[in-house]
Design a protein around this motif. Structure first.
Motif, PDB file in Angstrom:
ATOM      1  N   ASP A   9       0.851  -1.197   0.000  1.00 11.12           N
ATOM      2  CA  ASP A   9       0.000   0.000   0.000  1.00 11.12           C
ATOM      3  C   ASP A   9       0.885   1.245   0.000  1.00 11.12           C
ATOM      4  O   ASP A   9       2.116   1.163   0.011  1.00 11.12           O
ATOM      5  CB  ASP A   9      -0.954  -0.015   1.193  1.00 11.12           C
ATOM      6  N   ASP A  10       0.255   2.417  -0.003  1.00 10.56           N
ATOM      7  CA  ASP A  10       1.016   3.666  -0.035  1.00 10.56           C
ATOM      8  C   ASP A  10       1.896   3.847   1.196  1.00 10.56           C
ATOM      9  O   ASP A  10       2.986   4.418   1.104  1.00 10.56           O
ATOM     10  CB  ASP A  10       0.076   4.865  -0.196  1.00 10.56           C
ATOM     11  N   GLU A  11       1.456   3.347   2.333  1.00 11.42           N
ATOM     12  CA  GLU A  11       2.274   3.447   3.539  1.00 11.42           C
ATOM     13  C   GLU A  11       3.578   2.668   3.376  1.00 11.42           C
ATOM     14  O   GLU A  11       4.658   3.150   3.751  1.00 11.42           O
ATOM     15  CB  GLU A  11       1.489   2.924   4.750  1.00 11.42           C
ATOM     16  N   ALA A  12       3.496   1.471   2.786  1.00 11.71           N
ATOM     17  CA  ALA A  12       4.698   0.663   2.555  1.00 11.71           C
ATOM     18  C   ALA A  12       5.610   1.341   1.537  1.00 11.71           C
ATOM     19  O   ALA A  12       6.838   1.383   1.720  1.00 11.71           O
ATOM     20  CB  ALA A  12       4.317  -0.729   2.075  1.00 11.71           C
ATOM     21  N   THR A  14       5.856   4.544   0.889  1.00  9.27           N
ATOM     22  CA  THR A  14       6.438   5.728   1.532  1.00  9.27           C
ATOM     23  C   THR A  14       7.556   5.323   2.488  1.00  9.27           C
ATOM     24  O   THR A  14       8.616   5.964   2.530  1.00  9.27           O
ATOM     25  CB  THR A  14       5.346   6.524   2.271  1.00  9.27           C
ATOM     26  N   LEU A  15       7.352   4.256   3.251  1.00  5.70           N
ATOM     27  CA  LEU A  15       8.378   3.787   4.175  1.00  5.70           C
ATOM     28  C   LEU A  15       9.619   3.338   3.408  1.00  5.70           C
ATOM     29  O   LEU A  15      10.747   3.686   3.774  1.00  5.70           O
ATOM     30  CB  LEU A  15       7.841   2.652   5.045  1.00  5.70           C
ATOM     31  N   GLY A 145       8.768  -3.699   7.614  1.00  2.00           N
ATOM     32  CA  GLY A 145       8.442  -2.428   8.236  1.00  2.00           C
ATOM     33  C   GLY A 145       8.373  -2.483   9.746  1.00  2.00           C
ATOM     34  O   GLY A 145       7.957  -1.531  10.375  1.00  2.00           O
ATOM     35  N   LYS A 149       4.965  -6.582   9.703  1.00  4.41           N
ATOM     36  CA  LYS A 149       4.747  -5.665   8.588  1.00  4.41           C
ATOM     37  C   LYS A 149       5.689  -5.998   7.442  1.00  4.41           C
ATOM     38  O   LYS A 149       6.668  -5.293   7.188  1.00  4.41           O
ATOM     39  CB  LYS A 149       4.952  -4.213   9.022  1.00  4.41           C
TER      40      LYS A 149
END
Length: 159
Positions: A9-12, A14-15, A145, A149
């Protein structure tokens, strides 16, 4: 058994990009050209243009010769924090292809500027004839993550 890999997803994304952007060094895995066995070195690393990992290497180094023979490699990016279990801190295992950019090539000046902006001490040797900038073109990655994660990213997720 349920897969431990989460949907990317976008969170992954971005990380993963954040780990690349904050990197100052990384573990570089490559194949030894003499015996075909895996090897690893620590290299200086910065996020170059478009967040593509960038390093500076001497032709005299073992890993430089190996990458010129076989440019497929992997980078381990991300360091544990001062406290806590090191395995709970984010890290990115990036599969990539190494591309050497030599003095006089069109993009060398821009890449050198990007590298020196984050590794200014390299100014002492970046102009030496045996040094080249190395751009690592992402092929895909595994992102951990933190606890529970895990993600698999493709090249497009990293750009």
């Amino acid at each position: 058994m349920k897969s431990p890999i989460r949907p990317t997803d976008d969170e992954a994304r971005t990380l993963a990009r954040g780990l690349i952007e904050s990197a100052r060094f990384a573990g570089l895995a490559y194949t030894d050209k003499e015996d075909g066995l895996p090897m690893i070195s620590r290299v200086a690393l910065v996020a170059g243009p478009e967040c593509v990992p960038l390093s500076l290497m001497s032709d005299l180094s073992h890993h430089s010769a190996a990458l010129q023979h076989n440019p497929l490699c992997a980078l381990l990016i991300g360091e544990p924090k001062a406290k806590g279990d090191p395995l709970t801190h984010a890290r990115l295992s990036l599969r990539s292809t190494a591309h050497f950019v030599r003095h006089g090539e069109a993009e060398h000046a821009d890449l050198a500027k990007a590298f020196l902006s984050k590794q200014p001490k390299a100014k002492l040797y970046i102009g030496f004839a045996d040094f080249a900038l190395v751009r690592f073109t992402p092929l895909g990655a595994h992102l951990n993550g933190g606890f529970g994660k895990a993600y698999v990213l493709n090249a497009d997720d990293l750009s």
